[in-house]
Design an enzyme around this catalytic site. Structure first.
Site, PDB file in Angstrom:
ATOM      1  N   ASP A  61       0.708  -1.216   0.179  1.00 51.79           N
ATOM      2  CA  ASP A  61      -0.002  -0.103   0.013  1.00 51.79           C
ATOM      3  C   ASP A  61       0.644   1.443   0.028  1.00 51.79           C
ATOM      4  O   ASP A  61       0.491   2.356   0.316  1.00 51.79           O
ATOM      5  CB  ASP A  61      -0.860  -0.149   1.200  1.00 51.79           C
ATOM      6  CG  ASP A  61      -2.078   1.224   0.993  1.00 51.79           C
ATOM      7  OD1 ASP A  61      -2.451   1.318  -0.239  1.00 51.79           O
ATOM      8  OD2 ASP A  61      -2.617   1.756   2.207  1.00 51.79           O
ATOM      9  N   ASP A 115       3.040   0.025  -5.422  1.00 58.05           N
ATOM     10  CA  ASP A 115       1.536   0.067  -5.391  1.00 58.05           C
ATOM     11  C   ASP A 115       1.120   1.024  -6.322  1.00 58.05           C
ATOM     12  O   ASP A 115       1.587   0.878  -7.663  1.00 58.05           O
ATOM     13  CB  ASP A 115       0.723   0.417  -4.026  1.00 58.05           C
ATOM     14  CG  ASP A 115      -0.619   0.246  -4.047  1.00 58.05           C
ATOM     15  OD1 ASP A 115      -1.336  -0.395  -5.181  1.00 58.05           O
ATOM     16  OD2 ASP A 115      -1.342   0.353  -3.370  1.00 58.05           O
ATOM     17  N   ASP A 143      -2.752   7.766  -6.107  1.00 61.08           N
ATOM     18  CA  ASP A 143      -3.851   7.216  -5.748  1.00 61.08           C
ATOM     19  C   ASP A 143      -4.921   7.854  -4.996  1.00 61.08           C
ATOM     20  O   ASP A 143      -4.421   8.493  -4.152  1.00 61.08           O
ATOM     21  CB  ASP A 143      -3.891   5.582  -4.992  1.00 61.08           C
ATOM     22  CG  ASP A 143      -3.380   4.451  -5.989  1.00 61.08           C
ATOM     23  OD1 ASP A 143      -2.994   4.750  -7.175  1.00 61.08           O
ATOM     24  OD2 ASP A 143      -3.255   3.283  -5.559  1.00 61.08           O
ATOM     25  N   ARG A 148      -4.086   1.760 -15.900  1.00 59.29           N
ATOM     26  CA  ARG A 148      -4.561   2.904 -15.150  1.00 59.29           C
ATOM     27  C   ARG A 148      -4.258   4.310 -15.318  1.00 59.29           C
ATOM     28  O   ARG A 148      -3.371   4.888 -14.511  1.00 59.29           O
ATOM     29  CB  ARG A 148      -4.484   2.442 -13.575  1.00 59.29           C
ATOM     30  CG  ARG A 148      -4.956   1.228 -13.066  1.00 59.29           C
ATOM     31  CD  ARG A 148      -4.859   0.860 -11.608  1.00 59.29           C
ATOM     32  NE  ARG A 148      -5.662  -0.356 -11.271  1.00 59.29           N
ATOM     33  CZ  ARG A 148      -5.283  -1.066 -10.162  1.00 59.29           C
ATOM     34  NH1 ARG A 148      -4.894  -0.375  -8.950  1.00 59.29           N
ATOM     35  NH2 ARG A 148      -5.911  -2.436  -9.650  1.00 59.29           N
TER      36      ARG A 148
END
Length: 327
Positions: A119, A144, A148, A199
């Site tokens: 994470d 990760d 984000d 992404r």
């Protein structure tokens, strides 16, 4: 020649405040606070970046040193901070920044590389953070994500950033159980996604306006709309490598809904090169995608020509520019 927005934000030190385009446009960072000078590359202690970021008062943080700050743990940024890397070359490594329950943060002209751990993102914006502007940062090689944005964080702009050497580049919206992420609103513009795998971004629930970005040589897809996502993709350049699928749709079931659904993408003026395939769901809900003009009056839009591609390859990410004058 294409022109980038924000031509005058380097005219004086604090000219950036409140100048983002898009959903993050109200972010003032540390405008109303004193200057804080980072004088050491140490992880913590007097004169460190961590010491400045943890202080509760507004601060405009600048650097008197160049080099790598090796973080041993995530660095939490409190509200009303500008982390301004102009005039130096600062690389954040080991871990990343965490913008947790904060507002009015500007992060400008830093490099993020080599973040390790579960994470661990380059810049992690969660939960409940708002009025954030990430500008001219270079990000690569984290375990990760690179950036984000989850857990009801909103009103965020990511501009002129450079992304490379990475798999899961930018996740917006945590998972299908976090229905509170319906509030998320993010603008991503004039960024260069260079060979990152997927992404760019992947979105759940929220609204994202993508414009004048250059995404090339992805490894799975360029942009993904999952459960209830609305993506307005405008005048971007998508240049395929071996993988041709530009837009992907993943179906998931929101925790408070009976049936599963994917998201929606409206593509307007995008240019698809080297066999890139739009793979849009024809006639499905394009008119249900929000229009950015409902939320902000203006944004700087160039035609997606080779000149824009050339500019984005040079002018995204960390820049060797002097620190503007001012206190």
């Amino acid at each position: 020649m294409a022109t980038l927005p924000y031509a005058d934000v380097d005219s004086s030190l604090r000219a950036m405040a409140g100048r983002a385009e898009g959903f993050g446009r109200f972010s003032i960072g540390g405008l109303h606070g004193p200057l804080y000078s980072v004088t050491t590359l140490a992880d913590d202690g007097p004169g460190s970046l961590r010491e400045g970021c943890r202080r509760q008062e507004p601060l405009w943080i600048v650097f008197e040193v160049s080099g790598t700050i090796n973080l041993v743990s995530q660095l939490s940024v409190s509200s009303y901070k500008t982390i301004d890397g102009r005039g130096q070359r600062i690389k954040v490594a080991g871990k990343g920044l965490r913008l947790k329950e904060c507002e009015h943060v500007i992060v400008c002209n830093l490099e993020f590389e080599g973040g390790r751990g579960h994470d661990i993102d380059g810049i992690q914006i969660k939960p409940n953070s708002r009025h954030i502007w990430i500008d001219r940062c270079s990000l690569r090689d984290y375990d990760d994500g690179l950036i984000d944005i989850t857990r009801q964080s909103t009103d965020i702009t990511v501009s002129r950033c450079y992304f490379a050497q990475h798999d899961k580049t930018m996740l917006i919206g945590a998972d299908a159980s976090h229905v509170g992420d319906r509030c998320i609103r993010v603008t991503i513009h004039h960024c260069f996604f260079n060979g990152t795998r997927q992404r760019h971004p992947r979105l759940r629930f929220g609204k994202v306006h993508l414009y004048n970005n250059y995404t090339r040589n992805w490894g799975i897809y360029a942009v993904c709309a999952s459960v209830e996502a609305q993506i307005y993709s405008q005048c971007n350049i998508y240049e395929a490598g071996q993988k041709k699928k530009t837009f992907e749709f993943y179906t998931e079931k929101a925790a408070d809904r009976q049936g599963a659904s994917s998201g929606l993408i409206r593509s307007e003026g995008d240019v698809l090169l080297n066999g890139a395939q739009s793979c849009l769901l024809q006639g499905v809900g394009e008119n249900c995608v929000f229009h950015p003009g409902e939320y902000y009056p203006t944004w700087t839009l160039e035609s997606p020509l080779d000149s824009l591609k050339d500019v984005l390859q040079i002018c995204t990410g960390w820049q060797s520019i002097p620190r503007p004058a001012g206190m």
